[in-house]
Motif scaffolding. Structure first.
Motif, short mmCIF file in Angstrom:
data_model
loop_
_atom_site.label_atom_id
_atom_site.label_comp_id
_atom_site.label_asym_id
_atom_site.label_seq_id
_atom_site.Cartn_x
_atom_site.Cartn_y
_atom_site.Cartn_z
N ARG A 18 -64.42 26.86 -19.88
CA ARG A 18 -65.24 27.58 -18.90
C ARG A 18 -65.80 26.70 -17.79
NH1 ARG A 18 -67.87 32.79 -21.71
NH2 ARG A 18 -66.27 33.06 -23.26
N GLY A 19 -65.08 25.64 -17.46
CA GLY A 19 -65.54 24.81 -16.35
C GLY A 19 -64.70 23.57 -16.15
N HIS A 20 -65.12 22.80 -15.16
CA HIS A 20 -64.48 21.51 -14.90
C HIS A 20 -65.43 20.62 -14.11
CE1 HIS A 20 -63.42 23.73 -11.19
NE2 HIS A 20 -63.47 22.54 -10.61
N PRO A 38 -69.23 31.80 -15.60
CA PRO A 38 -70.12 32.62 -16.43
C PRO A 38 -69.74 32.51 -17.91
CG PRO A 38 -69.48 33.82 -14.46
CD PRO A 38 -68.65 32.55 -14.49
N GLY A 39 -70.74 32.37 -18.76
CA GLY A 39 -70.51 32.20 -20.18
C GLY A 39 -70.47 30.76 -20.63
N VAL A 96 -75.06 28.80 -18.16
CA VAL A 96 -75.02 29.65 -16.98
C VAL A 96 -75.82 30.91 -17.26
CG1 VAL A 96 -73.54 31.06 -15.49
CG2 VAL A 96 -72.79 28.77 -16.22
N VAL A 97 -76.67 31.29 -16.29
CA VAL A 97 -77.43 32.53 -16.36
C VAL A 97 -76.80 33.50 -15.36
CG1 VAL A 97 -79.68 33.60 -15.96
CG2 VAL A 97 -79.55 31.32 -16.99
N GLN A 101 -70.59 32.08 -10.82
CA GLN A 101 -70.18 30.71 -11.09
C GLN A 101 -71.25 29.74 -10.58
OE1 GLN A 101 -66.85 28.92 -8.75
NE2 GLN A 101 -65.81 28.87 -10.75
N VAL A 102 -71.45 28.65 -11.30
CA VAL A 102 -72.44 27.64 -10.92
C VAL A 102 -71.71 26.41 -10.40
CG1 VAL A 102 -74.26 26.10 -11.76
CG2 VAL A 102 -74.13 28.46 -12.61
#
Length: 119
Positions: A18-20, A38-39, A96-97, A101-102
């Motif tokens: 869920r990211g990088h 998200p998640g 993440v809330v 995407q953050v």
């Protein structure tokens, strides 16, 4: 000597669930651009890779987009969002809330080892 690098051409990309993280190495600065979908939650995406119960990286960050909740090992919590500059010492979880995407810029120098496979 002047050094210039562009975030669109990182020296290294580290993928995780869920990211990088894109890493740019400059003299005296390891700069990270973290993207969390998200998640995403540190304790679910990176705990096993880090081999610790909580994130042990010091972060000096700037939130470009999205919202994160950060919880220290002692229970202290904070929310960070667009335009926020933050300092978080080692010993925390984050997630993440919401559905956005953050993206976070990290200037702490701890990005040299963050989300990097050990061994």
């Amino acid at each position: 000597m002047i050094e210039v690098k562009n975030t669109g051409k990182p020296d290294e990309r580290r993928d995780f669930p869920r990211g990088h993280l894109d890493v740019l190495d400059l003299t005296g600065l390891n700069f990270g651009v973290a993207t969390f979908d998200p998640g995403w939650r540190w304790s679910e995406s990176l705990r096993e890779l880090a081999g610790t119960d909580s994130c042990q990286t010091h972060h000096n960050g700037y939130v470009l987009q999205g919202h994160l909740r950060i919880r220290m090992d002692d229970g202290e919590e904070a929310d960070v969002g667009p335009g926020d500059v933050f300092v978080v010492p080692p010993g925390h979880d984050a997630w993440v809330v919401g559905d956005e995407q953050v993206m976070v810029f990290d200037f702490a120098g701890g990005m040299a080892e963050y989300a990097k496979a050990k061994g």
